[in-house]
Design a protein around this motif. Structure first.
Motif, PDB file in Angstrom:
ATOM      1  N   ALA A 186      -7.293 -10.340   4.484  1.00 46.53           N
ATOM      2  CA  ALA A 186      -6.017 -11.064   4.403  1.00 46.53           C
ATOM      3  C   ALA A 186      -5.137 -10.543   3.267  1.00 46.53           C
ATOM      4  N   LEU A 187      -5.720  -9.783   2.336  1.00 49.21           N
ATOM      5  CA  LEU A 187      -4.937  -9.320   1.182  1.00 49.21           C
ATOM      6  C   LEU A 187      -4.314  -7.943   1.397  1.00 49.21           C
ATOM      7  N   SER A 188      -4.599  -7.315   2.556  1.00 47.88           N
ATOM      8  CA  SER A 188      -4.044  -5.957   2.718  1.00 47.88           C
ATOM      9  C   SER A 188      -3.111  -5.787   3.902  1.00 47.88           C
ATOM     10  N   GLY A 189      -2.559  -6.905   4.391  1.00 48.89           N
ATOM     11  CA  GLY A 189      -1.637  -6.797   5.534  1.00 48.89           C
ATOM     12  C   GLY A 189      -0.262  -6.288   5.103  1.00 48.89           C
ATOM     13  N   LEU A 190       0.519  -5.926   6.100  1.00 45.11           N
ATOM     14  CA  LEU A 190       1.909  -5.524   5.869  1.00 45.11           C
ATOM     15  C   LEU A 190       2.674  -5.832   7.150  1.00 45.11           C
ATOM     16  N   ALA A 191       3.672  -6.718   7.070  1.00 44.43           N
ATOM     17  CA  ALA A 191       4.375  -7.121   8.292  1.00 44.43           C
ATOM     18  C   ALA A 191       5.769  -7.623   7.961  1.00 44.43           C
ATOM     19  N   MET A 192       6.620  -7.618   8.989  1.00 45.53           N
ATOM     20  CA  MET A 192       7.953  -8.213   8.853  1.00 45.53           C
ATOM     21  C   MET A 192       8.012  -9.411   9.793  1.00 45.53           C
ATOM     22  N   ASP A 193       8.494 -10.565   9.310  1.00 43.12           N
ATOM     23  CA  ASP A 193       8.560 -11.742  10.195  1.00 43.12           C
ATOM     24  C   ASP A 193       9.892 -11.761  10.947  1.00 43.12           C
ATOM     25  N   ALA A 194      10.075 -12.792  11.783  1.00 41.26           N
ATOM     26  CA  ALA A 194      11.254 -12.848  12.650  1.00 41.26           C
ATOM     27  C   ALA A 194      12.548 -12.887  11.839  1.00 41.26           C
ATOM     28  N   GLY A 195      12.495 -13.428  10.623  1.00 40.68           N
ATOM     29  CA  GLY A 195      13.699 -13.508   9.796  1.00 40.68           C
ATOM     30  C   GLY A 195      13.958 -12.249   8.980  1.00 40.68           C
ATOM     31  N   GLY A 196      13.137 -11.229   9.166  1.00 38.76           N
ATOM     32  CA  GLY A 196      13.342  -9.969   8.447  1.00 38.76           C
ATOM     33  C   GLY A 196      12.672  -9.937   7.085  1.00 38.76           C
ATOM     34  N   GLN A 197      11.929 -11.015   6.744  1.00 41.18           N
ATOM     35  CA  GLN A 197      11.210 -11.015   5.449  1.00 41.18           C
ATOM     36  C   GLN A 197       9.963 -10.150   5.553  1.00 41.18           C
ATOM     37  N   ILE A 198       9.722  -9.342   4.516  1.00 45.79           N
ATOM     38  CA  ILE A 198       8.552  -8.447   4.511  1.00 45.79           C
ATOM     39  C   ILE A 198       7.421  -9.120   3.746  1.00 45.79           C
ATOM     40  N   HIS A 199       6.237  -9.123   4.345  1.00 46.30           N
ATOM     41  CA  HIS A 199       5.049  -9.697   3.702  1.00 46.30           C
ATOM     42  C   HIS A 199       4.115  -8.548   3.331  1.00 46.30           C
ATOM     43  N   ILE A 200       3.891  -8.374   2.046  1.00 47.98           N
ATOM     44  CA  ILE A 200       3.060  -7.257   1.573  1.00 47.98           C
ATOM     45  C   ILE A 200       1.757  -7.812   1.010  1.00 47.98           C
ATOM     46  N   GLY A 201       0.641  -7.333   1.520  1.00 52.80           N
ATOM     47  CA  GLY A 201      -0.659  -7.723   0.968  1.00 52.80           C
ATOM     48  C   GLY A 201      -0.837  -7.083  -0.387  1.00 52.80           C
ATOM     49  N   PRO A 202      -1.245  -7.833  -1.424  1.00 55.43           N
ATOM     50  CA  PRO A 202      -1.350  -7.265  -2.767  1.00 55.43           C
ATOM     51  C   PRO A 202      -2.373  -6.151  -2.884  1.00 55.43           C
ATOM     52  N   SER A 203      -3.359  -6.113  -1.980  1.00 52.89           N
ATOM     53  CA  SER A 203      -4.363  -5.041  -2.077  1.00 52.89           C
ATOM     54  C   SER A 203      -3.879  -3.723  -1.475  1.00 52.89           C
ATOM     55  N   LEU A 204      -2.681  -3.752  -0.891  1.00 56.74           N
ATOM     56  CA  LEU A 204      -2.159  -2.523  -0.275  1.00 56.74           C
ATOM     57  C   LEU A 204      -2.058  -1.406  -1.318  1.00 56.74           C
ATOM     58  N   ARG A 205      -2.619  -0.254  -0.980  1.00 60.57           N
ATOM     59  CA  ARG A 205      -2.601   0.893  -1.907  1.00 60.57           C
ATOM     60  C   ARG A 205      -1.197   1.495  -1.971  1.00 60.57           C
ATOM     61  N   LEU A 206      -0.840   2.029  -3.127  1.00 58.46           N
ATOM     62  CA  LEU A 206       0.501   2.595  -3.275  1.00 58.46           C
ATOM     63  C   LEU A 206       0.720   3.741  -2.286  1.00 58.46           C
ATOM     64  N   ALA A 207      -0.317   4.543  -2.046  1.00 55.31           N
ATOM     65  CA  ALA A 207      -0.177   5.675  -1.109  1.00 55.31           C
ATOM     66  C   ALA A 207       0.125   5.165   0.299  1.00 55.31           C
TER      67      ALA A 207
END
Ligand SMILES: Cc1cc2nc3c(=O)[nH]c(=O)nc-3n(C[C@H](O)[C@H](O)[C@H](O)COP(=O)(O)OP(=O)(O)OC[C@H]3O[C@@H](n4cnc5c(N)ncnc54)[C@H](O)[C@@H]3O)c2cc1C
Length: 304
Positions: free
Chosen positions: A67-88
């Motif tokens: 749950a901490l590594s997702g990356l998605a855009m919702d219907a309103g255009g808000q971006i949800h970034i999982g904090p564990s997402l690697r910079l690369a």
């Protein structure tokens, strides 16, 4: 319940790999100060190696909490970034390149590819001095945190305002609102990092900005932030409010220079003092705003 991945004698820490935030918090509450949460470990390692903090008895890895590594855009255009997402991974993402180009630019200025393959965005933010923070601030990012039972969401700027962050919380999300500026003829963004050399260097100063301009060069929206070194990056709320509704002009640039120089809470170290950092932040922000003024054209815009 998770089991230690390995447990080596001679004071090597046990590494735990929980698969949920609740489990991670259970472990953290169990051991308190004897345990730390770890994502990529690139920041923590430098602290242990430099003797700034002791190697703890328990490392609670966040790597297996999906749950901490997702990356998605919702219907309103808000971006949800999982904090564990690697910079690369963040830099490789088409969504990020399209919607959060400023953040991608800031990532590219951090360390080297080998570090960026491990380093996470959450780890960068939780340190409170990471180079990504100035970019996230001008994007009006929010952070989501959990103590294992309940989550709360706070603007990043407010979260940074607290003197210290609780060590018994997991950052579970970073949200970037849809920042398309209505009515703005043009939007301009910038992120700059100054270090002691061109690349692979800790920051001395970081600045970021986002301006929405009307066709006549009037400022419809403006967000400015500065950080770098040990400073906790911050916005310039009063200065931004004073700039809105005014056209780009020499007077406005002078106001921005004075406001940034006075408002930036720079922290000195062995390499650069407060005065140098303040002046650098002000010069960088004003030179970027000058470029915006020139690019935007208009009757009074400078030609060179
Ligand atoms: C050679 C080198 C160069 C570097 N250059 C730069 C640079 O140019 N700019 C820069 O900003 N940084 C730099 N760093 C520091 C570091 O790489 C980055 O800040 C990185 O993004 C930290 O992420 P991490 O996942 O490794 O964090 P970690 O080291 O795993 O953790 C950092 C802190 O965040 C906490 N944490 C991590 N994730 C969470 C979470 N989800 N919830 C709650 N707490 C959490 C940890 O407990 C710890 O306190 C460099 C490091 C090295 C080794």
């Amino acid at each position: 319940m998770s089991v230690p991945l390995y447990q080596v004698p001679e004071q090597q820490p046990s590494v735990w790999q929980p698969t949920s935030v609740e489990e991670a918090m259970h472990l953290k509450h169990k051991w308190g100060d004897k345990a730390v949460l770890i994502s990529g470990g690139t920041w923590l390692r430098t602290r242990w190696e430099n003797g700034v903090s002791p190697l703890p008895q328990h490392l609670i890895s966040l790597a297996r909490i999906q749950a901490l590594s997702g990356l998605a855009m919702d219907a309103g255009g808000q971006i949800h970034i999982g904090p564990s997402l690697r910079l690369a991974d963040l830099m490789d993402s088409e969504l990020m390149q399209m919607k959060c180009a400023l953040l991608v630019k800031a990532c590219a200025e951090i360390a080297a590819p080998s570090v960026r393959n491990l380093a996470s965005i959450g780890g960068n933010v939780v340190t409170r001095t990471g180079d990504l923070i100035a970019a996230l601030l001008v994007m009006d990012a929010q952070v989501v945190c959990s103590d294992g039972t309940a989550e709360y969401t706070l603007p990043l700027a407010k979260w940074l305002d607290a003197p210290t962050q609780p060590t018994s919380e997991v950052m579970t999300g970073i949200k970037v609102p849809n920042t398309d500026i209505e009515d703005a003829e043009s939007t301009f963004e910038f992120y700059l990092k100054v270090g002691r050399r061109e690349a692979f260097t800790p920051s001395v100063v970081t600045v970021a900005g986002r301006l929405g301009l009307a066709p006549d060069q009037t400022i419809l929206s403006i967000a400015l932030a500065a950080g770098g070194g040990s400073a906790v990056p911050a916005r310039f709320a009063d200065l931004e409010a004073a700039a809105i509704g005014r056209p780009l002009s020499k007077d406005l640039l002078q106001l921005l220079h004075t406001g940034v120089s006075e408002g930036f809470q720079a922290v000195p170290d062995d390499y650069a003092g407060v005065a140098y950092r303040k002046q650098t932040a002000a010069n960088l922000i004003v030179s970027e705003c000058y470029k915006v003024w020139r690019k935007g054209g208009g009757a009074n815009a400078p030609k060179s």
